[in-house]
Design a protein around this motif. Structure first.
Motif, PDB file in Angstrom:
ATOM      1  N   ALA A   1       0.705  -1.430  -0.341  1.00 45.29           N
ATOM      2  CA  ALA A   1      -0.101  -0.104  -0.387  1.00 45.29           C
ATOM      3  C   ALA A   1       0.857   1.384   0.207  1.00 45.29           C
TER       4      ALA A   1
ATOM      5  N   LEU B   1       1.372   3.789  -2.721  1.00 40.56           N
ATOM      6  CA  LEU B   1       0.816   5.294  -1.897  1.00 40.56           C
ATOM      7  C   LEU B   1       2.362   6.507  -3.028  1.00 40.56           C
TER       8      LEU B   1
ATOM      9  N   ILE C   1      -2.876   8.155   3.292  1.00 43.24           N
ATOM     10  CA  ILE C   1      -3.072   6.880   3.639  1.00 43.24           C
ATOM     11  C   ILE C   1      -3.297   6.723   5.292  1.00 43.24           C
TER      12      ILE C   1
ATOM     13  N   VAL D   1       1.213   9.760   5.500  1.00 42.82           N
ATOM     14  CA  VAL D   1       0.230   8.723   5.892  1.00 42.82           C
ATOM     15  C   VAL D   1       0.600   9.052   7.593  1.00 42.82           C
TER      16      VAL D   1
ATOM     17  N   CYS E   1     -13.131   7.027   5.562  1.00 39.62           N
ATOM     18  CA  CYS E   1     -11.910   6.723   4.808  1.00 39.62           C
ATOM     19  C   CYS E   1     -13.210   6.492   3.259  1.00 39.62           C
TER      20      CYS E   1
END
Length: 409
Positions: A225, A229, A238, A289, A307
């Motif tokens: 992930a 990104l 994220i 992040v 989200c």
């Protein structure tokens, strides 16, 4: 009908979280005739005579609850019952012997062996697989000898087929994906409300927030992930929700491997041998992040509802289901997930609701996020249909029907 559930409970564990969500609707159906027998997981997995004695005493208390019930539900994930195959079977056997009738919920199911070995490495892999299936072989022998005593709950049609081929009575196998929320709860978790709350805490207003949920660690694919990104526009962020799995924590050390893997991707190293700008790139990525850490069940759901999409970049480890995937579908959030066996099987119930990418292919994931593949109208419609039919109330009713099926001779 008096029913008891033996499971991990009130601890940092996905199965415990699931049982805590199931408990309320099941109590309503049973009129309060439900008991929870907590499984002493930490003691069962500890070593030494002191821990063994404590585990034996704690398990005896749970066995007394089971013996008093008409039906016991075993939430079966082998690793929760001990460390070795011998210990796992001894724990499970004591529960099955104490229960008058038994419903087995398989969170891990028997798996097929690897291909015929052609090297020393593949021979070792086959031996490990054979050892890991020891408990299942013994369990299935017991089931085949007394089919009337048992009913079985699985999360996929594939597992129902495999159990049938292994000699289990198909009339006693019930299949449905996991679900966590009631219809009323689903209606309450509106995206906009909880998105505002998320933005207030993490400062993500005006950004696209992609959620990664579950324990930190390799099998969850968190690194995939983060690599994706790095290939997305700067307005994509994220949110990582979850902590270390209790069983992965290295004692007496602040060097925890899952954390170290993530910091390698995010923390500047100031290594002169790296390409120009690498440290600046890491620093910029870190600003996008956000770590929520381990949170309670309610906060977990609120963050997920807030989200824009959920990322499930899992590795293939033979699991039959995913709690975060089921919760994301409950809340009708767009989902990007790897094409593992568990997610492919979930797709058979969820139709077009899931957007798949290949395991480890962060470039494919980034491209699908960029073109908003999970937000397509057909996927939104599929999520709505799924959420309307797969509910925790339906799961609770399935438990009751499975328990009743054990009365049939």
């Amino acid at each position: 009908m008096k029913l008891a559930i033996i499971s991990s409970y009130k601890r940092d564990c996905g199965i415990a979280q699931y049982v805590e969500h199931l408990e309320g609707p099941l109590r309503e159906l049973l009129g309060g005739n439900l008991s929870i027998a907590p499984l002493p997981v930490d003691l069962l997995r500890a070593s030494g005579p002191m821990a063994h004695g404590m585990a034996k005493k704690a398990l005896a208390e749970s066995l007394a609850i089971i013996a008093d019930a008409e039906v016991v539900v075993v939430e079966f994930e082998p690793g929760l019952f001990g460390r070795s195959q011998r210990q796992i079977w001894a724990t499970l056997r004591s529960i099955l012997d104490a229960g008058k009738r038994v419903v087995l919920t398989y969170h891990t199911a028997p798996t097929l062996p690897p291909p015929t070995p052609t090297s020393i490495r593949s021979l070792i892999s086959l031996a490990r697989h054979s050892y890991a299936q020891t408990v299942f072989r013994r369990l299935l022998r017991m089931v085949r000898r007394n089919q009337n005593k048992f009913a079985h709950i699985v999360q996929t049609r594939r597992e129902k087929t495999r159990l049938t081929l292994l000699g289990v009575d198909p009339e006693r196998i019930f299949d449905m994906p996991l679900s966590y929320f009631t219809r009323a709860e689903k209606a309450e978790f509106g995206h906009e409300r909880y998105r505002r709350k998320l933005d207030d805490v993490y400062g993500t207003g005006g950004r696209k927030v992609l959620g990664v949920f579950g324990f930190l660690g390799g099998i969850k694919g968190t690194k995939v992930a983060l690599r994706a990104l790095d290939h997305l526009p700067s307005d994509h962020h994220i949110l990582i929700v979850g902590g270390l799995h209790p069983e992965t924590v290295v004692q007496a050390s602040s060097e925890q491997p899952p954390i170290k893997d993530l910091t390698k991707l995010l923390e500047p190293t100031f290594d002169a041998s790296e390409r120009d700008g690498a440290d600046d790139q890491r620093a910029a990525l870190l600003q996008r992040v956000h770590f929520a850490g381990a949170v309670d069940n309610r906060t977990f759901a609120e963050l997920m509802a807030g989200c824009d999409a959920i990322l499930l970049p899992y590795e293939e480890v033979g699991q039959t289901s995913s709690g975060p995937a089921s919760q994301a579908l409950d809340l009708q959030r767009p989902i990007y997930c790897t094409r593992t066996g568990a997610f492919r099987e979930l797709g058979k119930y969820a139709g077009d609701a899931l957007s798949f990418f290949e395991i480890g292919n962060y470039l494919e994931l980034a491209q699908k996020i960029s073109r908003e593949d999970a937000m397509l109208p057909a996927r939104a419609q599929a999520r709505a249909r799924y959420s309307d039919t797969v509910t925790v109330e339906a799961r609770a009713l399935m438990y009751v029907n499975a328990a009743k099926s054990t009365q049939k001779s």
